[in-house]
Design an enzyme around this catalytic site. Structure first.
Site, PDB file in Angstrom:
ATOM      1  CE  LYS A   1      38.218  40.890  38.556  1.00  0.00           C
ATOM      2  NZ  LYS A   1      38.023  40.643  37.045  1.00  0.00           N
TER       3      LYS A   1
ATOM      4  CG  ASP B   1      39.676  35.500  31.014  1.00  0.00           C
ATOM      5  OD1 ASP B   1      40.193  35.503  31.960  1.00  0.00           O
ATOM      6  OD2 ASP B   1      38.554  36.840  30.405  1.00  0.00           O
TER       7      ASP B   1
ATOM      8  CG  PHE C   1      33.671  41.202  31.784  1.00  0.00           C
ATOM      9  CD1 PHE C   1      33.370  42.966  31.081  1.00  0.00           C
ATOM     10  CD2 PHE C   1      35.214  41.317  32.653  1.00  0.00           C
ATOM     11  CE1 PHE C   1      34.013  43.869  31.323  1.00  0.00           C
ATOM     12  CE2 PHE C   1      35.802  42.180  32.303  1.00  0.00           C
ATOM     13  CZ  PHE C   1      35.053  43.984  31.904  1.00  0.00           C
TER      14      PHE C   1
HETATM   15  C1  LIG Z   1      37.904  40.980  36.110  1.00  0.00           C
HETATM   16  C2  LIG Z   1      38.340  40.621  34.602  1.00  0.00           C
HETATM   17  C3  LIG Z   1      38.933  40.838  33.739  1.00  0.00           C
HETATM   18  C4  LIG Z   1      39.782  42.384  33.451  1.00  0.00           C
HETATM   19  O1  LIG Z   1      40.605  42.541  33.840  1.00  0.00           O
HETATM   20  P1  LIG Z   1      41.646  43.926  34.252  1.00  0.00           P
HETATM   21  O2  LIG Z   1      42.585  43.738  35.066  1.00  0.00           O
HETATM   22  O3  LIG Z   1      40.065  44.174  35.068  1.00  0.00           O
HETATM   23  O4  LIG Z   1      41.658  43.966  33.283  1.00  0.00           O
HETATM   24  C5  LIG Z   1      39.112  40.151  32.203  1.00  0.00           C
HETATM   25  N1  LIG Z   1      38.141  38.426  32.198  1.00  0.00           N
HETATM   26  C6  LIG Z   1      37.697  38.398  33.318  1.00  0.00           C
HETATM   27  C7  LIG Z   1      37.067  36.777  33.542  1.00  0.00           C
HETATM   28  C8  LIG Z   1      37.187  38.859  34.598  1.00  0.00           C
HETATM   29  O5  LIG Z   1      36.667  38.675  35.673  1.00  0.00           O
END
Ligand SMILES: *Cc1c(COP(=O)(O)O)cnc(C)c1O
Length: 393
Positions: A252, A223, A138
């Site tokens: 986050k 990521d 994701f």
């Molecule tokens: C939550 C998340 C995203 C997206 O972040 P947003 O601030 O909602 O755009 C991208 N990559 C990972 C691994 C995530 O957990």
């Protein structure tokens, strides 16, 4: 504040893109959230890994309030102090060389993809732009990061999608080797897939991918939007894997509750991004950076030692609960798989009734508690989970 009124107004005027629980949260302090009716909850969600210092941590509140009262925004046409200060700290802690600030995880990943393509197109020509990601990953909700997300359910309705993304199953090195060709510029991955079900990658697989990419000059993008900033017990999850990526994204937990995303990169990649290559009106906002600086200031060795101790305590306790089949993830990024017939969504709802906020990811229950939790908080959460699970048959 009236719960029903808040919910019905929201339903009238807010786009219906979220499945929300019927709770209105009104205030919080530390590990505790209170709803509009005054009921308290022990919060093991931290706003999906965002409130790393819990609710309204005094040092964070002071830093944010002081900055808001001093200078709240300038645009990137001028220099301000907080973004540079934060970037320097992030580089010192990660060994990377330069930072671009945006406002979210998706925007950070979008920036990472742009930086990777810029390096590869400059160095090898226009066609070297393919990005390989992992099945079940994701990476966000913008069109490019949705495309990068390796889950078919997201690849409908909003096309056409940006081209030249490819997907390989996590852990299958041969598949990656086969998918990588002369036009591949980057491999992008989460070291613990979060939304995909809290699944950590195999260390040996990660090492093979890293060595392969280094040999072919394929950039490694990690990521760390969810795993970064202490969540797994190290500042970056990369440290568990002894991995040194070209690009790391954070978001986050970085701002402690304020919207901020960061693309960290090495000099090789950074040197290709020039004035005009990328930008963001709100990027590096002084108030968000002040919040992030307060988070980093708290996050010393003792702080991370507590994360590791609480993670061990929580995992050991969870393993002993009824109906728990497997406890997955890393550090305080915890997934729980239950025996057949027990639905994580039902357990989540029952926990909420009993005063414990938890999350789900795919078929698993997911815990992302604030990183400031104490041994008593862990015991309290385990007691509620036990009482909920003992009622399941
Ligand atoms: C939550 C998340 C995203 C997206 O972040 P947003 O601030 O909602 O755009 C991208 N990559 C990972 C691994 C995530 O957990």
């Amino acid at each position: 504040m009236n719960t029903e009124k808040v919910i019905s107004r929201d339903n009238d005027y807010i786009l219906h893109t979220y499945g929300r629980s019927q709770v209105v949260l009104a205030e919080g302090e530390g590990m505790t959230a209170r709803d509009a009716d005054g009921k308290s909850y022990l919060d093991f969600t931290s706003g999906i890994g965002v409130n790393s210092l819990g609710y309204c941590h005094p040092a964070w509140v002071r830093a944010v309030a002081d900055q808001a009262a001093t200078l709240q925004h300038t645009s990137n046409l001028y220099y301000t102090a907080p973004d540079g200060k934060l970037a320097k700290k992030l580089c010192r802690r990660t060994g990377l060389d330069a930072v671009f600030f945006g406002n979210s995880g998706a925007e950070a990943n979008e920036g990472a993809i742009k930086c990777a393509r810029k390096y590869s197109v400059d160095t090898y020509g226009e066609s070297r732009n393919k990005v390989i990601t992992l099945v079940n990953s994701f990476h966000g909700r913008t069109l490019a990061t949705l495309t990068a997300t390796g889950q078919d359910v997201f690849h409908h309705d909003f096309g056409p999608f940006p081209g030249n993304f490819d997907y390989v199953p996590a852990g299958d090195f041969a598949a990656l080797e086969k998918a990588a060709d002369k036009n591949t510029c980057a491999v992008m991955m989460e070291l613990v897939q979060g939304e995909g079900g809290v699944v950590a990658l195999d260390a040996d697989y990660v090492a093979r991918v890293a060595a392969f990419c280094r040999e072919k000059d394929i950039l490694v993008i990690v990521d760390e939007v969810q795993t970064g900033v202490g969540r797994t017990g190290k500042f970056l999850a990369c440290e568990h894997f002894d991995l040194h990526p070209d690009i790391v994204t954070l978001a986050k937990g970085l701002g402690g509750g304020l919207p901020i995303g960061a693309v960290l990169m090495n000099k090789k990649v950074a040197d290709h991004m020039k004035p005009g290559s990328h930008g963001s009106t709100f990027g590096g906002n002084p108030v968000c950076c002040a919040g992030a600086l307060a988070v980093l200031d708290e996050m010393d060795d003792d702080f991370l030692a507590n994360v590791n101790e609480r993670a061990a305590q929580l995992r050991a306790g969870l393993a002993k609960l009824p109906h728990v089949r497997e406890v997955s993830g890393l550090g305080l990024m915890v997934g729980i798989a239950f025996d057949d017939g027990i639905k994580a969504a039902d357990v989540r709802a029952a926990c909420e009734k009993a005063g414990l906020l938890v999350l789900t990811a795919k078929t698993r229950l997911r815990l992302l508690p604030p990183l400031i939790l104490t041994a008593d908080d862990v015991d309290d959460a385990l007691a509620i989970l036990r009482s909920v699970l003992e009622k399941c048959v």
